[in-house]
Design an enzyme around this catalytic site. Structure first.
Site, PDB file in Angstrom:
ATOM      1  CE  LYS A 162     -11.984   2.008  -2.011  1.00  0.00           C
ATOM      2  NZ  LYS A 162     -11.592   3.432  -2.007  1.00  0.00           N
ATOM      3  CB  THR A 163      -8.744  -2.104  -2.122  1.00  0.00           C
ATOM      4  OG1 THR A 163      -8.870  -0.779  -1.619  1.00  0.00           O
ATOM      5  CG2 THR A 163      -7.610  -2.161  -3.099  1.00  0.00           C
TER       6      THR A 163
ATOM      7  CG  ASP B 265     -10.765   3.259  -5.958  1.00  0.00           C
ATOM      8  OD1 ASP B 265     -11.837   3.191  -5.326  1.00  0.00           O
ATOM      9  OD2 ASP B 265      -9.655   3.027  -5.450  1.00  0.00           O
ATOM     10  CD  GLU B 266     -10.988   6.792  -2.876  1.00  0.00           C
ATOM     11  OE1 GLU B 266     -12.070   7.241  -2.421  1.00  0.00           O
ATOM     12  OE2 GLU B 266     -10.113   6.279  -2.167  1.00  0.00           O
TER      13      GLU B 266
ATOM     14  CD  GLN C 142     -13.983   6.894   2.957  1.00  0.00           C
ATOM     15  OE1 GLN C 142     -12.767   6.931   2.933  1.00  0.00           O
ATOM     16  NE2 GLN C 142     -14.661   5.757   2.889  1.00  0.00           N
TER      17      GLN C 142
ATOM     18  NE  ARG D 212      -8.953   6.520   6.377  1.00  0.00           N
ATOM     19  CZ  ARG D 212      -9.638   5.796   5.507  1.00  0.00           C
ATOM     20  NH1 ARG D 212      -9.022   4.939   4.751  1.00  0.00           N
ATOM     21  NH2 ARG D 212     -10.949   5.932   5.386  1.00  0.00           N
TER      22      ARG D 212
END
Length: 770
Positions: free
Chosen positions: A38-39, A229-230, A260, A614
DNA sequence: TACTAAGCTCTTTTT
DNA sequence: GAGCTTAGTA
């Protein structure tokens, strides 16, 4: 695709990622599973915009954490170059604070407004509750602040709050009908102090855009391209602001993953994703489902848990990575042993596989868990770094100096004034301050107004001189602001208030460390003054607003090679080759506060999902049978998540009991009495949710013993050698009794706590007859 | 008014 | 265990 050769960076993207990155115009939603790059997409998307000739100054990119913002800025800089500096990239709070600083006067705030952190907010609420003569047991600061915060996040101003019958009814039902009044007073007091709390930064931004068409127009045209974002973590207020800002150009791109979403306690709502689809019917949706981060085992195991949630957008996250090792599940007897095991395990892995410390991360649900882990790591000489937890900026000595600086910049800042007016002590005591506060509320002015005019209030006569000296001093610092930079002013303040000197003369270990911290803060201010990588003003006010929004996780890591310890919340967006998740115990993770409703439980499950994903290569899940919590050693049961994970992915430790654990039927009671959190009592978990009782080895139940009556009279003839039990410190042996009558003191060796001296008059003891 | 010890209360997650 | 309040003493 045409022209792609011109942009070599696009080679790094897969087809879905590339499409999402190239679609820079119009509304876009990117649903990005964990580890799906995503980043990377966001980075290249911005790079692509700049390559297409968009001025970075016209791009607004909002993130939730400073860490994420900085990370992305760095990555963009490597692709785009220095131009990236003029990007509007940062957290919602920091970007809006920057804008509000410029527009403050429109809203009636000084440009140097203070930012109240939650401690300031709670302290203000405590004072208000006291002033309104309400019961502070009923109106707990935390609870009231939550309520106010929720209201603000939903754009319910204090007026509306007062008028709403629904709210009134629910507040009355929970026995707290006066919250509306507190909300009113709180708003007024913050305003009077020229201060905004965290929620105000969002709320006032919204006000600015709705009440001032010229401002709206300005920012709508300035931010031609907007990225969030998020997105799953935005609340209603943030949603409305974004919607306003994007209304003209509609070049808006949101990135998120409903699986998330872990900030509903902060007002985040999945509704925003649904609203987004409704508001922009012609939006383009891109789904990134390929996971590049983790092994198949980890990806599938995470999926097997999150599938249990009812509220979710179905998607299939998959990976072409190796199968990888099974997930290790480890049981320890105590929390300390858990720490030892993890430290040992890191030590061995590091040796055997030539790994770096920074390849490891230990994640936990609550900050309090870090202690036992830290101790173990320290014993094994494994360097570690804690992210979050007590932030550097929350230490007393730091807050003290910062409070002075805040007061210099904004004299009306009440919380800062209260903090430093008698520190170092200058004879302005409780009584005087109480009087000042009363006068201020009678006159409707700030505390500063009273303090700096102390001479005109007869009741303050005895303290007037001291108060005036104080205000003169603060004013004299303020005059420095014109001619000196932030660092010089800070140094001057630290010296003339004798703060630096006082700290330096304390030669205890803690004292030295406090002094060093303040010196570090001063160095930080110096760095800020000299920093020329950012395109912003560099006076003290800007510095203060900057750091008010900083958390400890934002301090530069440098090149250090350390094991990372943090809460799962703080771990979002990060990845590590080897992850340990500690404390997988029912009521800890999932947390006790969250096992009442299905919604809460599902959020815990998402949290677990975040934690598991993670990990890149190896994952270890750990739990203990007993844990020191709430000042007691409590028995623990393995988390339901351990059972929910598809067992084929697990590798059970030979001495662990998952799956055949005997469970007690009784839930540990919630600490304290009274109704549960927001709006009444939580339901006990449904029968069916409870893991089944099966055969296995019984765990000894160390239920804490409740001792009903400690009667001081019982101990009048206490003497050396007696075995006693103390209400708080538990069992111990009396070593020595000295003094006479009521004033006797006893030195007692407690089994758990070591040696303590108690004044018998107050000591709640009873004899033990062993 | 300042300082200290004892007691009480809470104990999720973050900007 | 931490942070805060209360009560007693200097």
């Amino acid at each position: 695709m045409e022209g792609v050769e011109e942009y070599p960076y696009l080679k790094d993207l897969n087809a879905a990622q590339r499409e999402a990155a190239l679609q820079i115009d119009g509304p876009v939603m990117i649903v990005a599973g964990a580890g799906s790059g995503k980043t990377r997409v966001l980075t290249y998307r911005i790079a692509h915009m700049v390559a297409q000739g968009v001025d970075p100054y016209n791009i607004l990119a909002l993130t939730f954490t400073n860490k994420a913002a900085r990370e992305m800025r760095k990555r963009i800089e490597t692709v785009v170059g220095l131009e990236a500096r003029s990007l509007w990239m940062g957290t919602f709070h920091s970007i809006f604070a920057r804008i509000l600083r410029v527009e403050a006067d429109k809203l009636g705030y000084p440009p140097n407004f203070s930012i109240y952190d939650s401690d300031d907010s709670k302290s203000l609420i405590r004072t208000i509750v006291k002033e309104l003569k309400l019961d502070d047991k009923v109106y707990k600061a935390n609870m009231v602040l939550n309520r106010i915060s929720t209201a603000k996040n939903n754009l319910i101003l204090s007026d509306a709050y007062n008028k709403s019958d629904d709210i009134k009814a629910s507040d009355t039902a929970s026995g707290r009908p006066e919250i509306a009044k507190i909300y009113d007073a709180y708003t007024a007091r913050c305003f009077r102090a020229g201060a905004m709390d965290f929620d105000d930064l969002l709320l006032n931004m919204y006000k600015l855009l709705t009440k001032f068409p010229d401002a709206l127009n300005k920012y709508q045209h300035m931010f031609r391209y907007i990225m969030v974002d998020e997105y799953q973590d935005t609340n209603h207020c943030q949603y409305m602001i974004i919607k306003k800002l994007a209304a003209v150009n509609e070049n808006i791109c949101v990135v998120g993953d409903d699986a998330q979403s872990i900030y509903s306690f902060r007002g985040a709502t999945i509704q925003n994703i649904l609203n987004f689809e409704r508001d922009y019917p012609d939006l383009k949706i891109y789904k990134l489902e390929q996971n590049y981060r983790s092994t198949q085992t980890i990806v599938n195991a995470a999926g097997s848990v999150i599938d249990k949630n009812k509220d979710q957008i179905k998607k299939k996250v998959w990976t072409s990575n190796d199968l990888g090792d099974r997930i290790r599940v480890v049981r320890s007897v105590t929390d300390n042993e858990e720490g030892q095991f993890i430290a040992q395990s890191i030590f061995e892995e590091r040796m055997q596989k030539q790994m770096q410390n920074s390849d490891f991360s230990i994640l936990y649900r609550t900050n309090a868990q870090s202690r036992s882990l830290e101790e173990a790591l320290r014993k094994m000489n494994i360097p570690y770094r804690i992210y979050g937890g007590q932030s550097f900026y929350q230490r007393k000595e730091i807050k003290d100096l910062l409070a002075y600086l805040r007061l210099v910049v904004n004299h009306h800042d009440e919380e800062s004034l209260k903090r430093v007016i008698n520190y170092p002590t200058r004879g302005i005591g409780k009584t005087t301050m109480e009087r000042v506060i009363v006068i201020a509320s009678e006159q409707g002015c700030s505390l500063w107004d009273v303090v700096s005019n102390a001479g005109s209030f007869p009741i303050l006569s005895s303290a007037a001189g001291k108060l005036l000296n104080f205000s003169t001093m603060i004013r004299s610092f303020a005059t420095l602001l014109q001619k000196k930079d932030a660092y010089e002013v800070a140094i001057e303040v630290a010296k003339s208030t004798t703060l630096l000197h006082t700290l330096n003369s304390d030669k205890t270990v803690e004292g030295i460390s406090r002094y060093e911290n303040v010196v570090e803060l001063l160095n930080g201010i110096k760095e800020f003054s000299e920093d020329d990588t950012r395109d912003i003003e560099k006076n003290l006010a800007v510095y203060l607003q900057d750091i008010a929004l900083l958390t400890d996780a934002d301090q530069e890591d440098g090149d250090d090679n350390k094991v990372a310890l943090m809460t799962i919340h703080a771990a979002k967006g990060l990845e590590f080759p080897h992850v340990y998740i500690a404390g997988l115990e029912e009521n800890l993770f999932p947390n006790q506060m969250s096992t009442g409703s299905r919604k809460d439980l599902e959020e815990e499950r998402r949290l677990f999902y975040v934690a598991v994903t993670r990990a890149e290569k190896k994952l270890t899940l750990s739990y203990a049978n007993t844990r020191f919590r709430f000042g007691q050693l409590l028995p623990c049961e393995p988390s339901r998540f351990l059972q929910e994970i598809d067992q084929q992915y697990l590798q059970l430790d030979p001495n662990n009991f998952v799956g055949n654990q005997v469970r007690s039927n009784e839930r540990p009671t919630r600490y304290g009495k009274g109704p549960g959190m927001q709006g009444g009592v939580r339901r006990p978990p449904q029968k069916s949710q409870r893991p089944q009782v099966t055969r296995g080895k019984a765990v000894p139940q160390h239920r804490p013993q409740v001792i009903p009556d400690f009667v001081p009279e019982d101990i009048t003839d206490l003497k050396a050698g007696d075995r006693i039990e103390h209400q708080r410190f538990g069992k111990g042996q009396v070593e020595q009794v000295e003094g006479m009558g009521e004033h006797r003191k006893a030195t007692i060796m407690f089994d758990e706590y070591g040696k303590k001296q108690l004044v018998l008059r107050f000591a709640k003891l009873r004899f033990l007859k062993d």
